[in-house]
Design an enzyme around this catalytic site. Sequence first.
Site, PDB file in Angstrom:
ATOM      1  N   LYS A 217      47.819  71.394  44.096  1.00 13.05           N
ATOM      2  CA  LYS A 217      46.405  71.201  44.137  1.00 13.05           C
ATOM      3  C   LYS A 217      45.974  69.736  44.656  1.00 13.05           C
ATOM      4  O   LYS A 217      46.443  68.877  43.870  1.00 13.05           O
ATOM      5  CB  LYS A 217      45.639  71.610  42.792  1.00 13.05           C
ATOM      6  CG  LYS A 217      44.338  71.579  42.884  1.00 13.05           C
ATOM      7  CD  LYS A 217      43.532  71.923  41.722  1.00 13.05           C
ATOM      8  CE  LYS A 217      42.128  72.206  41.914  1.00 13.05           C
ATOM      9  NZ  LYS A 217      41.483  70.846  42.104  1.00 13.05           N
TER      10      LYS A 217
ATOM     11  N   ARG B 243      32.246  70.455  51.665  1.00 14.82           N
ATOM     12  CA  ARG B 243      31.845  71.709  50.953  1.00 14.82           C
ATOM     13  C   ARG B 243      30.353  71.672  50.370  1.00 14.82           C
ATOM     14  O   ARG B 243      29.579  72.807  50.179  1.00 14.82           O
ATOM     15  CB  ARG B 243      32.694  71.892  49.648  1.00 14.82           C
ATOM     16  CG  ARG B 243      32.105  72.790  48.689  1.00 14.82           C
ATOM     17  CD  ARG B 243      33.370  73.112  47.592  1.00 14.82           C
ATOM     18  NE  ARG B 243      33.306  71.945  46.723  1.00 14.82           N
ATOM     19  CZ  ARG B 243      33.911  71.963  45.356  1.00 14.82           C
ATOM     20  NH1 ARG B 243      34.959  73.038  45.162  1.00 14.82           N
ATOM     21  NH2 ARG B 243      34.064  71.082  44.635  1.00 14.82           N
TER      22      ARG B 243
END
Length: 688
Positions: free
Chosen positions: A123, A144
Amino acid sequence: MSGALTEEQATAELERLAREIGRHNRLYHGEDAPEISDAEYDALVRSNAELEARFPHLVREDSPARQVGAAPAAHLAKVRHALPMLSLENAFSAEDVADFIGRVRRFLSLSPEEEVALTAEPKIDGLSCSLRYERGRLVAAATRGDGATGEDVTPNVRTIRDIPDQLAGDAPDMFEIRGEVYMSKADFADLNARQAESGGKIFANPRNAAAGSLRQKDPSITAARPLRFLAHGWGEASAVPADTQMGVMRAIGDWGLPISEDMKRFCDVESLLAHYASIERKRADLPLDIDGVVYKVDRLDWQRRLGQVAKAPRWALAHKFPAQRAETLLKAIDIQVGRTGKLTPVARLEPVTVGGVVVTNATLHNADEIQRLDVRVGDRVMLQRAGDVIPQIVGVVSAPDDHAKLPTYDFPAECPACGSAAVREDEEVDIRCTGGLVCPAQRVERLRHFVSRAALDIEGLGQKSIEDFFADGLVHSPADIFRLKDQIDLLAKKEGWGGTSIRNLLAAIEAKRQPPLDRLLFALGMRHVGGVTARDLARRFVTLEALRDTGVRAATDPAGLAEIVSVEGIGPVVAQAVVDFFAEPHNLEVVNDLLTEVSPPDFVVETLQSPVSGKTLVFTGSLETLSRDEAKAQAEALGAKVAGSVSAKTDLVIAGPGAGSKLKKAAEHGIEVIDEAGWAQIVEAARS
Ligand code: IVH
């Protein structure tokens, strides 16, 4: 917290958490300036989730669990994502991972013998970005934002080398590649060093540096920042090239985007956890910051069936690494004196291993931090090591009775090295020694700075030797370095110095007798004068004598100060720092003494004569043979100026593949446009 709560207390706590998490979301996503660690943030989110699970009827309309990130920044255009950009559910234990797989199996009502394959990959601690390719060409890029609406960062993304403008091979008509924009740990350290030198913003960590660099209004700033990209998924697509997560990711890799080398596929929890452990073990050695491992159900038909809850898919899980923390004893607080007199408290600790590294010192930042933590010598403290950042103390963990018995820490009112008064300047957090060059600590630090890589860069004269020579009285001021040749006998008596190393050192020193003026100015270590400012000053004043005379005159004559302020790139604060430097008799002595040993040549910026001398150029699109930095340097060497955007003042546009709006603008203004090959010809012609 949720142990024995009444409904009323739970309501109040949920409200507090919503506010608190909302605030940290804004700080993290909106302002790139987090106040708490990821682990602390995760703990808040977890408390909220636990409370919501216990009191489902109290879940708030604006529950943090229903929101992703923060609203987009105002200065970038907003774009609606064709498919929302989701977040991930977090797991913190092996049990959480097993539960996740159990939930997946149940949801799909799989029989016990049916295997669930999952991919596992690091991640990445960056910021997510969606790249839209149409007919293989990059047409748009967005952050995002809040998951539904992000920010348009298309021109900025075009400057990232990992992101191709054109996909290789046979890509679908339309395909959105999603992944993480990040900065490597090494590039982050370099960037911060450069920022410090030029007085720019210092970033807290690579993630913030990446976010701050990507979310720029002016893409030329992004271009100058070393951003990277790693793909981890996709959004809207006219066709999907495989029927597994792994298959699609490999296709994305084949199209030319970087994917993680540590992405693997497993069929049972034990192997997943073993991969997690192996990634965690090498975490410190990886070039980039990661904060966990992401598991994804491999079969895409199952992903579709699993769908999503609130803000996260049911088919993926982020298994976070525990924060790297450890408890130890605070043995002492020492005060370090920096080159400009800044006093930094350093915690001396009982050695302890944190995330595989033995830590004996940690920073306490400043006096305010000591007060905030109320940390006292003799306390047991909680230490945290985040990535490659200097370890810090995050709190006191002593038993309250033990803590109460210890005396509070008084920040010294005097410099521990020279006894001069230590003062806090208006509105500054730092406390500084006022001793200037009387202070031996400041003098050593200045000498260390003088010979450092970015300053005079004297090979073989390391930081340790300088400290040593200073302690032995061999070197007091910069000029003494050039007089070491008269001290061979003393040098030869020193441990570790033999004939060859002395000869090499003296040769390296002799090689610096004509240092470029900008380096010499930087080496002098005036406050606020980094490499860039030093160059600006050198360009304007040409000799050190001229700058010195103006600096000295400015102390009494406002016209002198005005002259320094008028230098392009120099503001009033820097100008005042220059004047203050020369107003200090010690500094003047150091400079004059130094000038008897070195003779920097007049500073003239050599520019080659070329058809672009004096012109303003704009580079756009992706350059194939050059980095943006190199192209800019070439242009400047030819006497041209490089601008970030096209305007009526632009003379020439150099466009690589993927050039968009700037090309259009150039056409509107009737500006000449050439390609990279054309530019290479101009550079070649000027050189020959
Ligand atoms: S998958 C639909 N994989 O972590 C799932 N995300 O905390 C979308 N992230 O928004 C994400 N590394 O920005 C995925 N290997 C990885 C990732 C990753 C970092 C980010 C991503 C996501 C956030 C959630």
